[in-house]
Write a protein that holds these residues in place. Structure first.
Motif, PDB file in Angstrom:
ATOM      1  N   ARG A  52      75.742  46.043  39.668  1.00 37.93           N
ATOM      2  CA  ARG A  52      74.970  45.688  40.152  1.00 37.93           C
ATOM      3  C   ARG A  52      75.583  45.801  41.662  1.00 37.93           C
ATOM      4  O   ARG A  52      76.755  45.985  42.448  1.00 37.93           O
ATOM      5  CB  ARG A  52      74.845  43.729  40.136  1.00 37.93           C
ATOM      6  CG  ARG A  52      74.507  42.762  41.007  1.00 37.93           C
ATOM      7  CD  ARG A  52      74.282  41.504  40.127  1.00 37.93           C
ATOM      8  NE  ARG A  52      73.444  41.801  38.943  1.00 37.93           N
ATOM      9  CZ  ARG A  52      73.806  41.353  37.788  1.00 37.93           C
ATOM     10  NH1 ARG A  52      75.063  40.790  38.400  1.00 37.93           N
ATOM     11  NH2 ARG A  52      73.409  41.958  36.800  1.00 37.93           N
ATOM     12  N   VAL A  53      74.649  45.189  42.731  1.00 38.93           N
ATOM     13  CA  VAL A  53      74.566  46.395  44.283  1.00 38.93           C
ATOM     14  C   VAL A  53      73.654  45.425  45.255  1.00 38.93           C
ATOM     15  O   VAL A  53      72.744  44.990  44.373  1.00 38.93           O
ATOM     16  CB  VAL A  53      74.608  46.961  44.972  1.00 38.93           C
ATOM     17  CG1 VAL A  53      74.265  47.170  46.576  1.00 38.93           C
ATOM     18  CG2 VAL A  53      74.800  48.331  44.438  1.00 38.93           C
ATOM     19  N   VAL A  54      74.312  44.380  45.920  1.00 35.06           N
ATOM     20  CA  VAL A  54      73.995  42.609  47.189  1.00 35.06           C
ATOM     21  C   VAL A  54      74.073  43.625  48.053  1.00 35.06           C
ATOM     22  O   VAL A  54      74.969  43.974  48.830  1.00 35.06           O
ATOM     23  CB  VAL A  54      75.239  41.704  46.718  1.00 35.06           C
ATOM     24  CG1 VAL A  54      74.224  40.225  47.190  1.00 35.06           C
ATOM     25  CG2 VAL A  54      75.083  41.615  45.141  1.00 35.06           C
ATOM     26  N   ALA A  87      69.208  53.656  42.793  1.00 33.03           N
ATOM     27  CA  ALA A  87      69.914  52.478  41.322  1.00 33.03           C
ATOM     28  C   ALA A  87      69.230  52.900  40.262  1.00 33.03           C
ATOM     29  O   ALA A  87      69.834  52.856  39.138  1.00 33.03           O
ATOM     30  CB  ALA A  87      69.620  51.036  42.393  1.00 33.03           C
ATOM     31  N   ARG A  88      67.760  53.319  40.638  1.00 34.74           N
ATOM     32  CA  ARG A  88      67.216  53.418  38.927  1.00 34.74           C
ATOM     33  C   ARG A  88      67.958  54.619  38.351  1.00 34.74           C
ATOM     34  O   ARG A  88      68.018  54.525  37.235  1.00 34.74           O
ATOM     35  CB  ARG A  88      65.267  54.097  39.121  1.00 34.74           C
ATOM     36  CG  ARG A  88      64.458  52.288  39.393  1.00 34.74           C
ATOM     37  CD  ARG A  88      63.192  52.261  39.378  1.00 34.74           C
ATOM     38  NE  ARG A  88      62.861  53.412  40.191  1.00 34.74           N
ATOM     39  CZ  ARG A  88      62.368  52.605  41.013  1.00 34.74           C
ATOM     40  NH1 ARG A  88      61.968  51.199  41.903  1.00 34.74           N
ATOM     41  NH2 ARG A  88      61.689  53.764  42.580  1.00 34.74           N
ATOM     42  N   CYS A  89      68.494  55.676  38.797  1.00 32.51           N
ATOM     43  CA  CYS A  89      68.354  56.624  38.769  1.00 32.51           C
ATOM     44  C   CYS A  89      69.984  56.115  37.528  1.00 32.51           C
ATOM     45  O   CYS A  89      69.964  57.421  36.822  1.00 32.51           O
ATOM     46  CB  CYS A  89      68.784  57.801  39.175  1.00 32.51           C
ATOM     47  SG  CYS A  89      69.265  59.416  39.231  1.00 32.51           S
ATOM     48  N   ASP A  90      71.069  56.103  38.373  1.00 37.26           N
ATOM     49  CA  ASP A  90      72.279  55.582  38.086  1.00 37.26           C
ATOM     50  C   ASP A  90      72.100  54.430  37.585  1.00 37.26           C
ATOM     51  O   ASP A  90      73.065  53.554  37.312  1.00 37.26           O
ATOM     52  CB  ASP A  90      73.187  55.126  39.837  1.00 37.26           C
ATOM     53  CG  ASP A  90      73.261  56.707  40.080  1.00 37.26           C
ATOM     54  OD1 ASP A  90      72.957  58.082  39.713  1.00 37.26           O
ATOM     55  OD2 ASP A  90      73.230  56.589  41.460  1.00 37.26           O
ATOM     56  N   ALA A  91      71.463  53.797  37.142  1.00 35.72           N
ATOM     57  CA  ALA A  91      71.640  52.380  36.975  1.00 35.72           C
ATOM     58  C   ALA A  91      72.249  51.253  36.905  1.00 35.72           C
ATOM     59  O   ALA A  91      73.297  50.274  35.885  1.00 35.72           O
ATOM     60  CB  ALA A  91      71.820  52.281  34.943  1.00 35.72           C
TER      61      ALA A  91
END
Length: 110
Positions: A52-54, A87-91
């Motif tokens: 997760r990234v904030v 983000a999509r590519c790395d889930a």
């Protein structure tokens, strides 16, 4: 958790660092070349194994959140448009903090 507030990095500095959540500074990423954005993402997110990234440090911190006009420090639409495919590519989940609201950055992790 890792707080990486500046949108810059020394290559290799996070090797061996593990983090489920990264608070990632994104100020001025809209003005950086795509290659830099990818390398920054890889260094701060992929290298640490974050799930997760904030996004942080996108606002005009001289004015405060209640007075920050959009796009003073960063065109957040451009920035998120560059980060969401990564983000999509790395889930990886990307989250925006909500001012003055408590958060649970590890919620949903087992």
């Amino acid at each position: 958790m890792l707080l990486h507030a500046s949108a810059n990095f020394p290559p290799g500095a996070l090797r061996g660092v593990d983090a489920d959540v990264v608070y990632l500074g994104v100020g001025n990423l809209d003005r950086r070349p795509a290659g830099f954005v990818r390398a920054y993402w890889d260094e701060g997110v992929v290298t640490t194994g974050a799930r997760r990234v904030v996004l942080v440090h996108w606002d005009d911190f001289f004015l405060g959140l209640h007075r920050s006009p959009p796009y003073v420090m960063d065109d957040l639409g451009v920035t998120t448009g560059r980060l969401l495919p990564l983000a999509r590519c790395d889930a990886v989940d990307i989250v925006m903090p909500v001012a003055w609201q408590p958060s649970a950055p590890l919620a949903g992790f087992g």
